[in-house]
Design a protein around this motif. Structure first.
Motif, PDB file in Angstrom:
ATOM      1  N   ILE A  99      41.401  29.025  45.787  1.00 14.81           N
ATOM      2  CA  ILE A  99      40.207  28.200  45.994  1.00 14.81           C
ATOM      3  C   ILE A  99      39.828  28.179  47.457  1.00 14.81           C
ATOM      4  N   GLY A 103      38.354  32.312  46.094  1.00 20.85           N
ATOM      5  CA  GLY A 103      38.669  32.696  44.730  1.00 20.85           C
ATOM      6  C   GLY A 103      39.303  34.058  44.602  1.00 20.85           C
ATOM      7  N   LEU A 123      41.197  30.932  40.528  1.00 22.98           N
ATOM      8  CA  LEU A 123      39.999  31.575  41.045  1.00 22.98           C
ATOM      9  C   LEU A 123      39.027  30.545  41.597  1.00 22.98           C
ATOM     10  N   GLU A 124      37.946  31.041  42.133  1.00 25.86           N
ATOM     11  CA  GLU A 124      36.924  30.182  42.738  1.00 25.86           C
ATOM     12  C   GLU A 124      36.345  29.254  41.691  1.00 25.86           C
ATOM     13  N   ARG A 195      39.368  39.300  41.789  1.00 25.57           N
ATOM     14  CA  ARG A 195      38.412  38.190  41.775  1.00 25.57           C
ATOM     15  C   ARG A 195      37.517  38.346  40.560  1.00 25.57           C
TER      16      ARG A 195
END
Length: 531
Positions: A99, A103, A123-124, A195
C-alpha cells in the motif's frame, strides 16, 4: 378485351420509373459529412485510446522495473546472518508494504525458484492478491524459468535476463516483471514485481466512455448543424427551382429571383448563380420578345403582298370583261407583289442560314471559313456592278473609288459580295442624284481590313441608329416600303459580318449622309501572291 389484357398492353410511364427515391440534397450533405466525421472520430478515437493505453502500461512497466532494480538484499539473505540470528525463509522485506509503495508486490526467488523474501502481498487500495497470508511463489513460474535460461532484456552488466508478462490470479489481471540478478553477493536470485492492472483498465474504460460520449455528441451536433446550414444555403436553390418551374409553366420570362440577405449568402456562389439566372431570364425575355416581334412583322410583311395578289386575282376572276389596260395593270401589280414576296422569302431563308452559322460559331469559337478571299477584288466587282448607274447622273448619284489596296481575309466570297451589294444599293436608294457615294479599302494595325461605304444622302436620325440592324425595322419616312426594301437587309448584313468575325459601325448625320465601316481580321499576303 379483358381487364387483364388491358393491363398487359398498357404503356408504362417511363418518366416515372426512371425517377429514383427523392432525398433532399441538404439531408444527403448532412449524412455525408456525418459519415465523414464518424470516420475521423473513429480514427482519432482509436489512436488516442491506443496511445493512452500504451502510455499507461509503459508507466506501469517502468514502475515495476524501477522497484525491482531498487531491491537491495544485503545481509538479510547472507548465510552468516541466517545462522547467527536463526532466521528462516521466506523473509518479510522490511518497509516494503504494497500500500505504501503504490500497490507493488515483490518476491525474491532462488535459482531453484524457492521463495527467499516477499512483501505482505497487499495491492493498492487494500486489495489482496490472494486470500491467504502468503502470496504465490513464484508469481509467474514460466517467466522465471525463461529468465534463468537467459531470455529477455538486460538491465545492466550486473543483472541478467528480464521480461514482462501478464497473468490472471483470483479473477484479477496482474502485470509481472521478472529480473534475474547475477550478483554473487549474497547469492544469484530472481526478482519478480507484480501489480494488478485493474486501476489501469478502469482508467482506460473511463477514457473509452468519454471518447464515445464526446463523439456521439459531436456527431449529433454535426448532423443537426449540417442539416440546418445546408437547408439554409440551399433555400436559394429551391427559389431558383420554383422560379424555373413557374416560368416553364407560364412562359413568363419577366419573373426574377431575389435572394434575401443573410449570413450564409453574403455575396457567395449562390448569389452569383441567382444573378446569372436573372441575366439569363433577361436575355430569354428579350429573345422571346424579339421572336414575337419578328413573327408579327414577318406575318405583316407576308400578308401585304399576298393580300394584293389575292385582290388582283379576285378582280380578274369576277370581272373578265375588264379593259385591257386594267387587266395589264392588275397583272403587273400581281407580278411585282409576287417578286416582292419572293425576295422576302429569300431574305428570311438567308437570315435563317446566317443564324445557324452564328450558332455553330458559338458552339465552336473558330472560323468556319478556310478559303482566302481577295477583299479588294470583291470591292472592284461591286464597283463594276453599279458602274452603269453612276453614268446616269440625272437619276443616280456618282459612285467613286477613293482608295484600295491588296487585302485577304478568310470567308465566303458570295456572302461578302452580298453584304457589299446590299450596302451600296442602300446608298443609291437614299442618296439624291446630285450626291456622291464613295468606296475605300484600307489595311490597319493589328491585321484589320476595313471597307468604308459613305454617301451624301438623307442620313439617319440619331434615335434610329441603334435600331437599324433590327429585323423589319424601318426609319420612317425615309426607310419606307415604297423603296422596295423588306426590312431584313441590314440584319442580314450584320449577321454575315459577325459570322466572319468582323464588325460594322455606322456614323450618320441627317441631311448630310451616312458612313458604314466594315472591319474584318485580315491574313498576311505572301510576297509571291502580292506580286
Amino acid at each position: 378485351m379483358s381487364t387483364l389484357s388491358q393491363r398487359t398492353i398498357a404503356p408504362r410511364d417511363h418518366s416515372r420509373t426512371r425517377r429514383g427515391l427523392y432525398i433532399p440534397l441538404h439531408l444527403r450533405l448532412a449524412c455525408f459529412y456525418t459519415l465523414l466525421l464518424i470516420g475521423i472520430f473513429a480514427f482519432f478515437g482509436i489512436y488516442v485510446y491506443q496511445q493512452a493505453r500504451q502510455q499507461a502500461y509503459q508507466e506501469l512497466d517502468n514502475a515495476l522495473s524501477t522497484r525491482a532494480a531498487s531491491i537491495q538484499l544485503g545481509k538479510d539473505l547472507s548465510p552468516s546472518y541466517m545462522s547467527s540470528e536463526g532466521t528462516k525463509y521466506p523473509l518479510l522485506l522490511p518497509g516494503d508494504n504494497g500500500i505504501g509503495i503504490g500497490g507493488i508486490s515483490i518476491e525474491i526467488l532462488s535459482t531453484k525458484l524457492q521463495l527467499l523474501a516477499t512483501t505482505t502481498g497487499v495491492l493498492e487500495g487494500g486489495t489482496s492478491i490472494s486470500h491467504q497470508s502468503a502470496p504465490p511463489a513464484p508469481w509467474d513460474e514460466k517467466a522465471a524459468q525463461a529468465a534463468l535460461r537467459g531470455h529477455g532484456c538486460h538491465e545492466n552488466t550486473a543483472a541478467g535476463a528480464c521480461l514482462f508478462s501478464t497473468i490472471t490470479y483470483n479473477g484479477q489481471t496482474v502485470r509481472v516483471y521478472t529480473l534475474r540478478n547475477d550478483d554473487p553477493y549474497p547469492t544469484p536470485h530472481i526478482i519478480q514485481t507484480a501489480r494488478s492492472t485493474d486501476d489501469v483498465e478502469q482508467s482506460l474504460a473511463h477514457l473509452r466512455q468519454l471518447i464515445l460520449e464526446v463523439s456521439l455528441l459531436a456527431l449529433l451536433l454535426a448532423l443537426l448543424g449540417g442539416w440546418l446550414i445546408a437547408r439554409g444555403v440551399l433555400s436559394a436553390v429551391r427559389r431558383l427551382t420554383l422560379a424555373a418551374q413557374t416560368i416553364s409553366a407560364s412562359s413568363d420570362f419577366s419573373k426574377r429571383v431575389y435572394l434575401p440577405n443573410s449570413f450564409w449568402r453574403a455575396r457567395d456562389e449562390l448569389s452569383i448563380l441567382s444573378e446569372t439566372f436573372n441575366q439569363m431570364l433577361t436575355n430569354l425575355e428579350e429573345a422571346y420578345l424579339r421572336q414575337q416581334r419578328f413573327v408579327a412583322d414577318a406575318s405583316h410583311e407576308l400578308r401585304a403582298p399576298i393580300t394584293s395578289i389575292r385582290c388582283n386575282l379576285d378582280l380578274l376572276n369576277k370581272a373578265p370583261d375588264l379593259p385591257g389596260e386594267e387587266i395589264s395593270a392588275a397583272l403587273t401589280d400581281t407580278q411585282a407583289e409576287a417578286e416582292r414576296l419572293g425576295r422576302l422569302v429569300n431574305d428570311l431563308l438567308t437570315l435563317a442560314r446566317a443564324d445557324s452559322t452564328q450558332q455553330l460559331l458559338r458552339e465552336a469559337p473558330l472560323t468556319l471559313y478556310h478559303t482566302r478571299i481577295d477583299l479588294d477584288s470583291l470591292l472592284l466587282d461591286t464597283l463594276r456592278l453599279f458602274r452603269h448607274r453612276s453614268g446616269q447622273t440625272s437619276i443616280y448619284p456618282r459612285l467613286l473609288l477613293q482608295h484600295t489596296e491588296p487585302v485577304q481575309i478568310y470567308g465566303d466570297a458570295d456572302q461578302l459580295k452580298q453584304v457589299l451589294v446590299a450596302l451600296v444599293d442602300n446608298a443609291f436608294k437614299y442618296t439624291p442624284p446630285e450626291g456622291t457615294i464613295t468606296l475605300s479599302l484600307r489595311s490597319h494595325e493589328h491585321r484589320q481590313a476595313c471597307i468604308v461605304i459613305s454617301d451624301t444622302g438623307i442620313g439617319i436620325p440619331a434615335e434610329d441608329l441603334p435600331h437599324i440592324f433590327e429585323r423589319f425595322y424601318r426609319a420612317d419616312p425615309a426607310r419606307s416600303r415604297d423603296r422596295g426594301g423588306s426590312g431584313l437587309g441590314l440584319a442580314i448584313v450584320k449577321r454575315i459580318i459577325e459570322n466572319h468575325q468582323g464588325n460594322i459601325q455606322v456614323e450618320s448625320t441627317p441631311g448630310a449622309g451616312s458612313s458604314f465601316t466594315l472591319c474584318f481580321p485580315s491574313v498576311p499576303i505572301a510576297p509571291g501572291e502580292q506580286a
